[in-house]
Design a protein around this motif. Sequence first.
Motif, PDB file in Angstrom:
ATOM      1  N   ASP A  82      41.631  41.458  34.581  1.00 54.64           N
ATOM      2  CA  ASP A  82      41.857  40.136  35.172  1.00 54.64           C
ATOM      3  C   ASP A  82      41.008  40.184  36.656  1.00 54.64           C
ATOM      4  OD1 ASP A  82      43.123  37.618  35.240  1.00 54.64           O
ATOM      5  OD2 ASP A  82      44.457  38.176  36.525  1.00 54.64           O
ATOM      6  N   TRP A  83      40.571  38.900  36.795  1.00 55.67           N
ATOM      7  CA  TRP A  83      39.782  38.599  37.864  1.00 55.67           C
ATOM      8  C   TRP A  83      40.616  37.560  38.885  1.00 55.67           C
ATOM      9  CZ3 TRP A  83      33.846  38.867  36.956  1.00 55.67           C
ATOM     10  CH2 TRP A  83      33.021  39.076  38.143  1.00 55.67           C
ATOM     11  N   GLY A  84      40.779  38.384  40.002  1.00 62.46           N
ATOM     12  CA  GLY A  84      41.562  37.410  41.021  1.00 62.46           C
ATOM     13  C   GLY A  84      40.839  36.579  42.012  1.00 62.46           C
ATOM     14  N   SER A  85      41.532  35.613  42.496  1.00 58.17           N
ATOM     15  CA  SER A  85      40.816  34.620  43.475  1.00 58.17           C
ATOM     16  C   SER A  85      40.075  35.219  44.557  1.00 58.17           C
ATOM     17  CB  SER A  85      41.872  33.603  43.845  1.00 58.17           C
ATOM     18  OG  SER A  85      42.942  34.204  44.528  1.00 58.17           O
ATOM     19  N   HIS A  86      40.306  36.517  45.060  1.00 60.23           N
ATOM     20  CA  HIS A  86      39.762  37.262  46.030  1.00 60.23           C
ATOM     21  C   HIS A  86      38.405  37.679  45.552  1.00 60.23           C
ATOM     22  CE1 HIS A  86      43.387  37.403  49.011  1.00 60.23           C
ATOM     23  NE2 HIS A  86      43.095  35.819  48.900  1.00 60.23           N
ATOM     24  N   ASN A 100      53.275  30.031  41.975  1.00 57.46           N
ATOM     25  CA  ASN A 100      53.181  31.243  42.767  1.00 57.46           C
ATOM     26  C   ASN A 100      54.457  32.164  42.593  1.00 57.46           C
ATOM     27  OD1 ASN A 100      50.759  32.289  43.295  1.00 57.46           O
ATOM     28  ND2 ASN A 100      50.736  31.906  45.638  1.00 57.46           N
ATOM     29  N   LEU A 117      49.772  41.573  42.413  1.00 55.81           N
ATOM     30  CA  LEU A 117      49.088  42.115  41.176  1.00 55.81           C
ATOM     31  C   LEU A 117      50.203  42.609  40.327  1.00 55.81           C
ATOM     32  CD1 LEU A 117      46.599  42.519  39.140  1.00 55.81           C
ATOM     33  CD2 LEU A 117      46.357  44.789  40.422  1.00 55.81           C
ATOM     34  N   ALA A 131      46.166  35.594  44.727  1.00 55.55           N
ATOM     35  CA  ALA A 131      45.799  37.071  44.494  1.00 55.55           C
ATOM     36  C   ALA A 131      46.562  37.782  45.626  1.00 55.55           C
ATOM     37  CB  ALA A 131      44.456  37.219  44.966  1.00 55.55           C
ATOM     38  N   SER A 140      47.762  41.187  35.684  1.00 56.25           N
ATOM     39  CA  SER A 140      47.266  39.779  35.807  1.00 56.25           C
ATOM     40  C   SER A 140      47.616  39.459  37.426  1.00 56.25           C
ATOM     41  CB  SER A 140      48.772  38.810  35.061  1.00 56.25           C
ATOM     42  OG  SER A 140      48.320  37.408  35.491  1.00 56.25           O
ATOM     43  N   TRP A 141      46.535  38.784  38.117  1.00 53.79           N
ATOM     44  CA  TRP A 141      46.824  38.660  39.354  1.00 53.79           C
ATOM     45  C   TRP A 141      47.573  37.235  39.582  1.00 53.79           C
ATOM     46  CZ3 TRP A 141      45.143  41.339  43.455  1.00 53.79           C
ATOM     47  CH2 TRP A 141      44.294  42.297  43.009  1.00 53.79           C
ATOM     48  N   SER A 142      48.227  36.998  40.710  1.00 55.10           N
ATOM     49  CA  SER A 142      48.861  35.996  41.059  1.00 55.10           C
ATOM     50  C   SER A 142      47.749  34.608  41.598  1.00 55.10           C
ATOM     51  CB  SER A 142      49.568  35.894  42.319  1.00 55.10           C
ATOM     52  OG  SER A 142      49.175  36.651  43.466  1.00 55.10           O
TER      53      SER A 142
END
Length: 528
Positions: free
Chosen positions: A122-126, A212, A172, A169, A164-166
């Motif tokens: 998973d790739w976070g928003s940060h 969130n 986690l 981000a 899974s990232w929130s």
Amino acid sequence: MIAGMKMRKENWDRFIPNRSAMDLEFAQHAIIDALRGDSGGKEEEAAVLLSASKDAYRRGLAEALNLSHRTRILAFRNKPPKKTHHYSPPPPPLQRRHIPLSSWKTLEAPGMVDDFCLNLLDWGSHNVLAIALGYTLYLWDASTNSVSKLVTIEEAKGPITSVSWSPDASLLALGLNFSQVQLWDSSSNRKIKSLKSHSGVGVGSLAWNNNNNILTSGGMDGKIVNTDVRSSHVVSTYRGHTGEVCGLKWSASGNHLASGGTDNLVHVWDASRSSTTQWLHRLEEHTGAVKALAWCPFQSSLLATAGGGVDGTIKFWNTHTGACLNSVNTGSQVCALFWSKRDRELLCSHGNQLALLKYPSLLKIAHLTGHTSPVLYMAQSPDGCTVASASAAGDKSLRFWDVFAMPKKPDHKAPHEPFSHRLSGTPGMTMDWQSTPGSPSSYTVKRILRLEIPVDSYPNFNFVGRLLGPRGNSLKLLQVAVCSSEGKGQSRIRKRYHTILVPMKPLAVSVLLRKMEGSVCTRLNLNL
């Protein structure tokens, strides 16, 4: 007399004028002028009555009011609008996007669990990518290109089965094989809390709602649990799958949840409904486990799903009606789907390759190869340009693809780098190039040439802009700068950029110069 006259048959019709388009003042003026013209013998009498000054005033007034060339009194239609001439620049040309067919970065992924039903990427928003390799979770920071280890799970609780990232981000979520979900703060590398939403089964899929606070987890027992991470309170539990839940995806609005499982079913749940056993739609057309789910970014009611195993089909659904809009067979199991955030394109992984499809025609745009074993896990960067894919068997690698990257704007500025490569030829002339590697059997290669001609050695000459080959044929030149001692040695560009093709093997080339005052030409011989 009446019998001798030739009778004419005319068709008459009633004319209804448009009063809004009439000019009644001009109509009266035209009628008076017509009566004056039909007076015959009274024309001289009228001329005597009108003085010369009044007659000149009348003609000037008619010309000023544009009445001299108008003959129509009644109008059949409205007045046409006046033409306005506005200059509109031509639209800029469309920039075609180049899609690289090979990955730009490859990382080793040893120890990754080979299981179609898990979600280990998973790739976070940060811009941080989370990768689960067995019992250990690693973080790859795309901005710094650095890898760090977050945590290693105990053998009694592991291995890690989902990550899974929130949305922001900040948290986690890790799903474990022993019915537990852990929340971690990646900035401080500490565990926030543990959620025990499932009992005795692994958690193979996770998804965050956009508010969130709600974390949705799918267990191997078929239950889907919505938990408020602030109070660890279970908000609701969806029961509809009879097999393991291996895919979860919330819509962008957060009102609908799509779930897929090993029972070959897809459910669409409405978050506003109080019933936890009544789904909005139950989609039963897949013949394999459904893990790949993707909500369309440009049409909120469009959902794409794909089946694994022998299914290998991608189906598109209208979530308002539950109807299947289209279907395409890829020929192998599909583990992930991602929509482009800018274009109407869909990326899917089937087998050991990736395919980019155009929607709604479903034509294949690009075929990305590099993996030697089936691709099981995929993640998309927060800007939507890059996609990461991982295979657990065979090559055990993590590859990055710039499949959705924006086209680069052309650079029209002439480079002013110093010329470092020198060739044998006339003293005072330098040349450098960049060559594209070709196969050993290829004869030509694309080169970028730059020539610099000193004024001191060739005064009063202009460069014609051509390279002459051994047979006198012209070769397009990329750039020519005539050096001048004026302006502190700054060069004046005489020729702009063009790409040329020159043979790889040595070739004798002549540079053509022409005298400024006449047609006298001279050649400078070079050996490439």
